[in-house]
Design a protein around this motif. Sequence first.
Motif, PDB file in Angstrom:
ATOM      1  N   GLY A  80       1.057  -1.195   0.065  1.00 16.69           N
ATOM      2  CA  GLY A  80      -0.045   0.029   0.074  1.00 16.69           C
ATOM      3  C   GLY A  80       0.855   1.393  -0.050  1.00 16.69           C
ATOM      4  O   GLY A  80       1.880   1.171   0.451  1.00 16.69           O
ATOM      5  N   GLY A 105      -4.868   4.037  -3.955  1.00 19.81           N
ATOM      6  CA  GLY A 105      -4.004   3.225  -3.443  1.00 19.81           C
ATOM      7  C   GLY A 105      -3.319   3.457  -2.293  1.00 19.81           C
ATOM      8  O   GLY A 105      -2.281   2.733  -1.611  1.00 19.81           O
ATOM      9  N   VAL A 447      -2.028  -2.806  -2.157  1.00 22.06           N
ATOM     10  CA  VAL A 447      -2.700  -2.320  -3.238  1.00 22.06           C
ATOM     11  C   VAL A 447      -2.621  -3.192  -4.574  1.00 22.06           C
ATOM     12  O   VAL A 447      -1.501  -3.781  -4.923  1.00 22.06           O
ATOM     13  N   PHE A 449      -3.378  -2.954  -8.397  1.00 27.18           N
ATOM     14  CA  PHE A 449      -3.844  -1.904  -9.524  1.00 27.18           C
ATOM     15  C   PHE A 449      -3.380  -2.579 -11.163  1.00 27.18           C
ATOM     16  O   PHE A 449      -2.774  -3.396 -11.278  1.00 27.18           O
ATOM     17  N   VAL A 470      -7.091   1.748 -10.006  1.00 26.63           N
ATOM     18  CA  VAL A 470      -7.070   0.844  -8.785  1.00 26.63           C
ATOM     19  C   VAL A 470      -8.048   0.035  -8.158  1.00 26.63           C
ATOM     20  O   VAL A 470      -9.334   0.642  -8.332  1.00 26.63           O
ATOM     21  N   VAL A 473      -7.941  -2.848  -2.622  1.00 21.11           N
ATOM     22  CA  VAL A 473      -6.906  -2.207  -1.274  1.00 21.11           C
ATOM     23  C   VAL A 473      -7.033  -2.770  -0.226  1.00 21.11           C
ATOM     24  O   VAL A 473      -8.185  -2.951   0.278  1.00 21.11           O
TER      25      VAL A 473
END
Length: 515
Positions: A80, A105, A447, A449, A470, A473
């Motif tokens: 993250g 994120g 995260v 993405f 994104v 999370v």
Amino acid sequence: MRRSILLAVLLLSPLHAQQAPSSIPGLLIRGGTVYDGTGQPGLRADVRTRGDLIVEIGASLPAGAGERVVDASGLAVAPGFIDVHNHSDHALDAETGAAPLLQQGITTLLVGQDGSSDLPVASFMDRIDALHPAINLATSVGHGTVRQVVLGADYKRPATETEIAVMKALVERGMRDGALGLSSGLEYDPGFYATTAELVALAEVAARFGGFYSSHVRDEENEFLKAWREAIEIGKRAHIPVEISHMKAASRPVWGQAPAGLALVDAAVRDGVSVVGDWYPYTYWHSSIYVLIPDRDFENRQKWQLGLDEIGGASHVLIASFKPDPSLVGKTLDQIAQARRVDPAQLVIDLVHEAGPDFGVIVTAMIEDDLRAILKHPRTIICSDGSITGRHPRGYGAFPRVLGRYVREEHVLPLEEALAKMTSRSARQIGLHDRGELAVGKKADIVIFDPATIGDRGTPEDPSLAPVGVEDVVVNGELVLSGGQVTAARPGRALRRQDAPRPAAGSTSHGTNGS
Ligand SMILES: [Zn+2]
């Protein structure tokens, strides 16, 4: 009797609180390209979490009983993002889901920036824990706030020895309460009036606790090199790591000089001073109009004219807030000057008479070559300098903008290098040793993405447009964004300097600056 006391102690003990996360269902993040955050290229792997920790990383991991599988096929999986300079100190009160941060994120914020923080720090920490936001927050103790507490309204002067002693005690209290470092804002009141010696004295206290010194330096325009030298000098004299906040060369006479500033950083590092800079990916800043006049001679038409010329003219200044007449928000000084049939320098004096010198402006005053030089440098890390209630698009899109515009489109630096500047190097700088890396035993802040689509969409006219790319999370092992949507989970915590004790009472709040 004894047994019941023992039971009560067990139930109330921190051990009990620590056990709670084990009830969180484990996650298995499958099929993604894993970037560990250290700057290594990505590898195909699965990631398993249990409680709030990452417990396994490997090829083709089988799903365990009760585990939730998150499909990351075709996506990047990274630690993250840590926003090392954010102004959402109080903005999460009204939006604990923190959507504008999760959509970028971001999983951890460092607030208390530019010399302005809540005091006592312990109360701020307790307030965050009681709030249960979706993401983690940490804070610095603000030099300006401490100075304000001690000097009150009589701050336009150097502090006395006695006053500095009291300020040192307040910084010590903040560090004991769990602040990660000391921040200053030397372009703002009351930090503007502090001597270098005062800052060294307070930085020495933060250094004793393993903290860092971050600074919105005295001048980000014509004299920015001199201002960076002062920050480095404070680091050297106080034996403390230095972070120059939102690095920029923000006036025409210094355009193209970012490499000269970065050379100062390199020289300091060779000299044994730990210096980094944080940076956000926009050519325009957001602050108060008065920073255009370093000596605060607000009635001086010539100085306003020079200040406007040096940032490229009145068309580069967009009004971001103006209490006496909100209809001016979103207009440039140029447009307003034409409508009122006055010249722009006189207009600014008129506006200062109407609203005071600290109304908000977004000023386009940096050039792309300097931005790219700062981004590429190995000693810089990424921040937003934004707020989730702010008027600058950086608060809604800074991190996706780096990965979309500067990594994918312009190839300024490789993806893994940009990620390191958002994760492991940020964690190391601010002293969060259990975050910022995707590795077994680290906290499960993650995260997921799409590197092919990630990007920002906000503009100065429409700053809060959500970024794209994104997908998911994870904060402390819980999915807080799933398929781009904020979930009901609120696992965020106040992150204290790691050996700091908890407790406290009574809070005073203060405003925040920006730039
Ligand atoms: Zn600032």
